[in-house]
Design a protein around this motif. Structure first.
Motif, mmCIF file in Angstrom:
data_model
loop_
_atom_site.group_PDB
_atom_site.id
_atom_site.type_symbol
_atom_site.label_atom_id
_atom_site.label_comp_id
_atom_site.label_asym_id
_atom_site.label_seq_id
_atom_site.Cartn_x
_atom_site.Cartn_y
_atom_site.Cartn_z
ATOM 1 N N THR A 437 7.942 39.901 -29.020
ATOM 2 C CA THR A 437 8.162 38.319 -28.416
ATOM 3 C C THR A 437 6.448 37.860 -28.193
ATOM 4 N N THR A 438 7.034 36.317 -28.465
ATOM 5 C CA THR A 438 6.072 35.262 -28.271
ATOM 6 C C THR A 438 6.527 34.833 -26.621
ATOM 7 N N PRO A 439 5.034 33.841 -26.748
ATOM 8 C CA PRO A 439 5.287 32.473 -25.446
ATOM 9 C C PRO A 439 6.311 31.605 -26.004
ATOM 10 N N ARG A 440 6.783 31.576 -27.447
ATOM 11 C CA ARG A 440 8.019 30.241 -27.740
ATOM 12 C C ARG A 440 9.478 31.761 -27.723
ATOM 13 N N GLY A 441 9.309 32.968 -28.149
ATOM 14 C CA GLY A 441 10.622 33.431 -28.029
ATOM 15 C C GLY A 441 10.260 34.328 -28.488
ATOM 16 N N PRO A 492 20.796 33.330 -30.484
ATOM 17 C CA PRO A 492 20.067 32.491 -29.246
ATOM 18 C C PRO A 492 18.067 32.775 -28.509
ATOM 19 N N GLU A 493 17.078 32.046 -28.655
ATOM 20 C CA GLU A 493 16.177 32.716 -27.988
ATOM 21 C C GLU A 493 15.650 33.593 -29.680
ATOM 22 N N LEU A 494 15.419 33.657 -30.811
ATOM 23 C CA LEU A 494 15.635 34.574 -31.945
ATOM 24 C C LEU A 494 15.478 33.966 -33.064
ATOM 25 N N VAL A 495 14.372 34.216 -33.317
ATOM 26 C CA VAL A 495 14.068 33.811 -35.035
ATOM 27 C C VAL A 495 13.682 34.468 -36.428
ATOM 28 N N SER A 496 13.260 33.770 -37.324
ATOM 29 C CA SER A 496 13.535 34.435 -38.120
ATOM 30 C C SER A 496 12.517 33.430 -39.154
ATOM 31 N N LEU A 601 -14.895 4.985 -18.361
ATOM 32 C CA LEU A 601 -13.561 5.235 -17.536
ATOM 33 C C LEU A 601 -12.884 5.404 -18.689
ATOM 34 N N PHE A 602 -11.932 6.512 -18.444
ATOM 35 C CA PHE A 602 -10.756 7.094 -19.608
ATOM 36 C C PHE A 602 -9.666 6.456 -19.148
ATOM 37 N N LEU A 603 -8.718 6.095 -19.919
ATOM 38 C CA LEU A 603 -7.419 6.532 -19.561
ATOM 39 C C LEU A 603 -6.228 6.362 -20.688
ATOM 40 N N SER A 604 -5.924 8.131 -20.287
ATOM 41 C CA SER A 604 -4.384 8.425 -21.114
ATOM 42 C C SER A 604 -3.253 8.361 -21.024
ATOM 43 N N ASN A 605 -2.180 7.263 -21.830
ATOM 44 C CA ASN A 605 -1.006 7.533 -21.243
ATOM 45 C C ASN A 605 -0.807 6.931 -20.363
ATOM 46 N N ILE A 606 -1.407 5.515 -20.202
ATOM 47 C CA ILE A 606 -1.672 4.344 -19.484
ATOM 48 C C ILE A 606 -0.192 3.221 -18.737
ATOM 49 N N LEU A 607 1.176 4.039 -19.958
ATOM 50 C CA LEU A 607 1.889 3.242 -19.375
ATOM 51 C C LEU A 607 3.164 4.289 -19.151
ATOM 52 N N ASP A 608 2.217 5.470 -18.651
ATOM 53 C CA ASP A 608 3.367 6.349 -18.107
ATOM 54 C C ASP A 608 4.143 6.814 -18.467
ATOM 55 N N GLU A 609 4.110 7.173 -20.157
ATOM 56 C CA GLU A 609 5.610 6.693 -20.566
ATOM 57 C C GLU A 609 6.511 8.417 -20.726
ATOM 58 N N GLU A 610 7.087 8.655 -20.716
ATOM 59 C CA GLU A 610 8.516 9.700 -20.477
ATOM 60 C C GLU A 610 8.861 9.856 -21.743
ATOM 61 N N TYR A 611 7.507 11.448 -22.256
ATOM 62 C CA TYR A 611 7.913 11.542 -24.056
ATOM 63 C C TYR A 611 7.495 12.886 -24.016
ATOM 64 N N ARG A 612 8.285 13.548 -25.000
ATOM 65 C CA ARG A 612 8.026 14.568 -26.007
ATOM 66 C C ARG A 612 7.088 14.047 -27.416
ATOM 67 N N SER A 613 5.875 14.856 -27.663
ATOM 68 C CA SER A 613 5.053 15.017 -28.372
ATOM 69 C C SER A 613 6.053 15.260 -30.339
ATOM 70 N N THR A 614 6.625 16.678 -29.746
ATOM 71 C CA THR A 614 7.594 16.366 -30.640
ATOM 72 C C THR A 614 8.605 17.105 -30.946
ATOM 73 N N ALA A 615 9.184 17.325 -31.583
ATOM 74 C CA ALA A 615 10.687 17.594 -32.058
ATOM 75 C C ALA A 615 10.787 18.492 -31.953
ATOM 76 N N ASP A 616 10.325 19.736 -32.047
ATOM 77 C CA ASP A 616 10.422 20.963 -31.218
ATOM 78 C C ASP A 616 11.261 21.178 -30.104
ATOM 79 N N VAL A 617 12.206 22.464 -30.931
ATOM 80 C CA VAL A 617 13.333 22.417 -29.107
ATOM 81 C C VAL A 617 12.910 22.590 -27.737
ATOM 82 N N VAL A 618 12.124 23.362 -27.540
ATOM 83 C CA VAL A 618 11.368 23.503 -25.878
ATOM 84 C C VAL A 618 10.182 23.046 -25.931
ATOM 85 N N ALA A 619 9.423 22.070 -26.606
ATOM 86 C CA ALA A 619 8.712 20.863 -26.433
ATOM 87 C C ALA A 619 8.844 20.232 -25.088
ATOM 88 N N PRO A 620 7.604 20.494 -24.256
ATOM 89 C CA PRO A 620 8.084 19.769 -22.971
ATOM 90 C C PRO A 620 7.460 18.582 -23.104
#
Length: 636
Positions: A437-441, A492-496, A601-620
């Motif tokens: 088991t890993t944090p991914r599955g 389901p939740e098993l990779v090789s 003064l630093f700002l990140s995601n100024i536009l408050d964009e709703e996006y996932r950084s990667t295509a990973d199936v469990v990426a938040p």
């Protein structure tokens, strides 16, 4: 939250810096231009090999990044051909030209960082405040670094600039806080300390992300003369606690975290001018992963290992050329992965050792460059022999790497480079033998995996006329892959893992810059595609993206902006899902308050964009808009 072990480390590092401050330091030298440099390195490089004379390497210094600034991955994501990969949080990994995980070699002061995380090596244990600069080698000839570098090399430099500095910063999203103290000397001891923590951040919808952590890290380095020889050393130690593993299954289905993450990286080098050097190193790591599937079970996995190695490299001059020859040994000892599984009510069900293995890689390499007028020809060759062993099995393999390049300077500031290379990657111990088991599955190893190989070509056109304020270039690349190791879903939740018969990756990168007075503009674009012989899209590819970097600098203040548009991607690989388009904007404003003080003064995601950084199936989703303040004192 109590943090006794880290507090002890902090007091030790503060003591070292306090003592050093009375030994005397020289003034701090700061980089003036806040732009992303694309440097044409010609001749020697202070790294594994000189690799073929002139190779294009992207470099980002500590005061040039405009990002979330969590790890080195946030720094290099600004570069064309680089994107984030895997899940989110502190352990976010990166992809270079479609190659990720164990295909990218990550180094800290020349020490290869080798872990057995399925997402690859993110160097998340190194705080950004202890990084002087990062270089990224994307060229085809990076394969001459051996197994694990067929996709590129990310090199971190933790050398501390001369002088002393103290920095404190905080940000609102996740109540982030960090404190760092540095004291550097080019002729003696240098020391640094970083303390940082964060609670869980919120995404743009206000939902909590599992991104909290606590971390303390310290570094010591120095150089001194021993007769005609120079002796240098570097050490970096890091201790992390309660590190959240952010993914889309949190918090309803799965809660994943790293209760602790400890590292110690030591390097000692003996150098004889520009003739030869001998380097020895050791990386000890010990960390745990805690994965709770709500209502089902909980797995606590313990990982530890030692990486030992040595590198000898000497300059050569064959047939009026310049180059080097060398030997490298990388050994891994006590690679141990143990797992305990508990029922939902906390009862221990089973305890087992999943991996107990060793690994040795011995390599010999040589490279040479010849220059005739405006033309240079270069080539390199390397052979690696690896042996892997566990309690129940033993395997060995050998592979050749090669590279050849032609550079032609045909006008003032204009150059054309063509490059061909071959490389490989041996399967890792975890890919072959880890079942657990890993944090991914759940992961199922494949002991029958073969080494994957790569044949690649690249054409690179650059222009940087001295009489013009413009510079830039275009790179076109292609890679043909055999026995490509793919991670794929078994259930389901098993990779090789499995070897694909063949695959290919191709892409283009554009980069142009313009500077006038105190203003600098840089525009870059990346596009890429990759598929196997059956037409299936590969995983980990870089999405199409357009970056615009802007910097305005005066003596007392500066403004830096990084705006990017990432196009949508409907085609995706195994264990991935479609990726939506996104506008991502980060910015930083800097103001000198006094001779030695500066506020930002630093700002990140100024536009408050709703996006996932990667295509990973469990990426938040990535964190929402973040606003922070940084206050820094530097010795003039």
């Amino acid at each position: 939250m109590s943090f006794p072990p880290l507090a002890t480390s902090a007091r030790l590092c503060i003591g070292v810096i306090y003592v050093h401050s009375f030994l005397g330091t020289t003034s701090l030298s700061l980089a003036a231009a806040a732009e992303l440099e694309e440097v044409k390195v010609v001749g020697r490089r202070d790294t594994l090999i000189s690799t073929l004379g002139s190779t294009t390497t992207d470099i980002i210094a500590f005061d040039e990044q405009v990002s979330l600034n969590r790890t080195v991955g946030d720094w290099i994501e600004q570069l064309p051909g680089v994107s984030l990969n895997g899940q989110g949080g502190l352990f976010q990994a990166y992809s270079i030209r479609g190659f990720s995980r164990w295909r990218v070699r990550t180094e800290l002061n020349g020490v290869p960082i080798i872990t057995d995380r399925r997402a690859g090596n993110s160097a998340s244990f190194v705080p950004p405040d202890l990084i002087a600069q990062v270089s990224v080698d994307k060229s085809a000839s990076s394969t001459l670094y051996g197994s694990g570098a067929m996709g590129g090399v990310v090199s971190l430099d933790s050398r501390i600039p001369d002088g002393r500095s103290l920095k404190i910063e905080g940000a609102d999203n996740g109540e982030q806080f960090s404190l760092s103290a540095l004291s550097g000397s080019s002729e003696g001891l240098s020391a640094g300390l970083s303390i940082r923590r964060a609670d869980d951040a919120d995404d743009p919808d206000g939902d909590s992300l599992n991104t909290g952590f606590e971390q303390v890290a310290g570094t010591l380095s120095g150089v001194y003369a021993l007769g005609d020889l120079d002796v240098s050393y570097n050490w970096l130690g890091s201790a992390g606690r309660s590190i959240g593993k952010s993914n889309a299954l949190f918090p309803e289905r799965r809660v994943s975290s790293y209760p602790d993450d400890n590292h110690s990286v030591t390097q000692l080098e003996l150098r004889s001018g520009g003739d030869w050097f001998l380097r020895g190193y050791h990386h000890y790591q010990d960390w745990a992963a805690d994965v709770e599937r709500l209502g089902e079970r909980r797995n606590l996995t313990r990982y530890s290992s030692h990486t030992l190695g040595g590198l000898f490299q000497a300059n050569t001059a064959i047939l009026a050329g310049t180059g080097s020859v060398g030997l490298e040994w990388v050994g891994r000892r006590g690679v141990s992965i143990k797992d305990k599984e508990y029922s939902p009510d906390g009862e221990l069900i089973v305890a087992q050792e999943l991996v107990d293995g060793d690994e040795d890689t011995l390599a010999a390499f040589a490279d040479q460059q010849w220059v005739v007028g405006d033309v240079s020809v270069s080539g390199g060759l390397r052979y690696d022999r690896i042996e892997q062993s566990t309690d129940s099995s033993k395997s060995s393999d050998g592979q050749w790497s090669s590279s050849a390049a032609l550079d032609y300077s045909f006008a003032e500031g204009w150059s054309l480079r063509g490059e061909l290379a071959s490389g490989f990657r041996f399967p890792g111990l975890s890919e072959r033998y880890f079942n657990g088991t890993t944090p991914r599955g759940e992961v199922l190893g494949n002991p029958d995996l073969k080494a994957e190989t790569r044949r690649s070509g690249e054409i690179d056109l650059r222009f940087a006329p001295l009489s013009s304020s413009f510079d830039g270039g275009v790179s076109v690349y292609y890679s043909d892959l055999e026995d490509y190791i793919e991670r794929y879903p078994v259930g389901p939740e098993l990779v090789s893992y499995r070897n694909l018969d063949g695959a290919s990756v191709q892409g283009i990168e554009l980069d142009v810059g313009f500077q006038t007075g105190p203003v600098n503009h840089r525009l870059s674009y990346q596009w890429q595609e990759g598929e196997d012989d059956e037409g299936n899209t590969l995983a980990d590819l870089n999405p199409p993206a357009l970056h615009y970097f802007f910097a305005w600098e005066r003596e007392q203040r500066g403004f830096y902006s990084d705006l990017s548009f990432r196009d949508s991607r409907d085609e995706f690989g195994a264990d991935e899902i479609p990726l939506d388009s996104a506008w991502i904007w980060n910015a930083r404003f800097s103001q000198r308050l006094a001779n030695r003080w500066r506020a930002e003064l630093f700002l990140s995601n100024i536009l408050d964009e709703e996006y996932r950084s990667t295509a990973d199936v469990v990426a938040p989703l990535q964190p929402g808009r973040t606003v922070g303040i940084r206050l820094e004192w530097r010795e003039s």
